[in-house]
Design a protein around this motif. Structure first.
Motif, PDB file in Angstrom:
ATOM      1  N   LYS A   1     -40.239 103.314 -67.868  1.00  0.00           N
ATOM      2  CA  LYS A   1     -39.495 102.056 -67.999  1.00  0.00           C
ATOM      3  C   LYS A   1     -39.624 101.218 -69.340  1.00  0.00           C
ATOM      4  O   LYS A   1     -40.812 101.451 -69.934  1.00  0.00           O
ATOM      5  N   VAL A   2     -38.661 100.494 -69.770  1.00  0.00           N
ATOM      6  CA  VAL A   2     -38.922  99.877 -71.075  1.00  0.00           C
ATOM      7  C   VAL A   2     -39.248  98.454 -70.669  1.00  0.00           C
ATOM      8  O   VAL A   2     -38.733  97.912 -69.934  1.00  0.00           O
ATOM      9  N   HIS A   3     -40.440  98.028 -71.465  1.00  0.00           N
ATOM     10  CA  HIS A   3     -40.948  96.705 -71.553  1.00  0.00           C
ATOM     11  C   HIS A   3     -40.060  95.864 -72.501  1.00  0.00           C
ATOM     12  O   HIS A   3     -39.922  96.139 -73.646  1.00  0.00           O
ATOM     13  N   THR A   4     -39.760  94.789 -71.995  1.00  0.00           N
ATOM     14  CA  THR A   4     -38.911  93.988 -72.863  1.00  0.00           C
ATOM     15  C   THR A   4     -39.861  92.978 -73.623  1.00  0.00           C
ATOM     16  O   THR A   4     -40.989  92.668 -72.977  1.00  0.00           O
ATOM     17  N   ILE A   5     -39.623  92.729 -74.792  1.00  0.00           N
ATOM     18  CA  ILE A   5     -40.444  91.879 -75.617  1.00  0.00           C
ATOM     19  C   ILE A   5     -40.100  90.506 -75.526  1.00  0.00           C
ATOM     20  O   ILE A   5     -38.721  90.147 -75.580  1.00  0.00           O
ATOM     21  N   THR A   6     -40.799  89.575 -75.570  1.00  0.00           N
ATOM     22  CA  THR A   6     -40.492  88.119 -75.492  1.00  0.00           C
ATOM     23  C   THR A   6     -39.854  87.637 -76.669  1.00  0.00           C
ATOM     24  O   THR A   6     -40.310  88.160 -78.022  1.00  0.00           O
ATOM     25  N   ARG A   7     -39.023  86.850 -76.525  1.00  0.00           N
ATOM     26  CA  ARG A   7     -38.477  86.191 -77.822  1.00  0.00           C
ATOM     27  C   ARG A   7     -39.139  85.223 -78.660  1.00  0.00           C
ATOM     28  O   ARG A   7     -40.211  84.800 -78.079  1.00  0.00           O
ATOM     29  N   LYS A   8     -38.782  84.933 -79.917  1.00  0.00           N
ATOM     30  CA  LYS A   8     -39.622  83.992 -80.651  1.00  0.00           C
ATOM     31  C   LYS A   8     -38.973  82.588 -80.430  1.00  0.00           C
ATOM     32  O   LYS A   8     -37.775  82.433 -80.596  1.00  0.00           O
TER      33      LYS A   8
END
Length: 135
Positions: A44-51
């Motif tokens: 599963k790909v973990h999403t990265i939070t936005r700036k």
């Protein structure tokens, strides 16, 4: 019994060199040098939070009605979501309405503390500091 066990002894340097050569060739056969990298499709790909201060990430997006309904449905209590209990532990407290109407005027169910002359006298004596409460 420990004395009867034979210890494995390597006889000479030629035999020891042959074993090391076989180990080295086996390691070379199994090693592969990877130069192309890619994402594992099975993980599963973990999403990265936005700036937070980035202008292109803070553009207004239309609200997804299906997602909002799903979130509001999940936030409701189990009594509003389901007509019956779903687990054994939900059965405790599922029917929380009292079985009998709690009327305060009904003397059959409500036994309030009633003071008479003698009980008022004794309560006053105790409040003034009488030590023997059994008299």
């Amino acid at each position: 019994m420990a004395g009867r066990q034979k210890e494995k002894v390597i006889g000479d340097e030629v035999h020891q060199n042959q074993i090391l050569r076989e180990l080295y060739l086996k390691e070379l056969r199994t090693q592969i040098l990877y130069t192309q990298y890619h994402v594992n499709p099975l993980r599963k790909v973990h999403t990265i939070t936005r700036k937070p201060m980035s202008w292109h990430d803070n553009l207004e997006e239309p609200a997804d009605a299906r997602f909002l309904n799903l979130i509001h449905h999940a936030a409701q209590g189990p009594r509003k979501k389901y007509p019956e209990t779903q687990t054994e532990s939900q059965e405790i407290g599922w029917d929380s309405e009292p079985l009998v109407n709690p009327e305060r005027d009904d003397r059959r169910l409500n036994h309030f503390r009633v003071y008479s002359d003698i009980t008022l006298y004794k309560a006053k004596m105790w409040s003034l500091g009488e030590n023997d409460r059994r008299k």
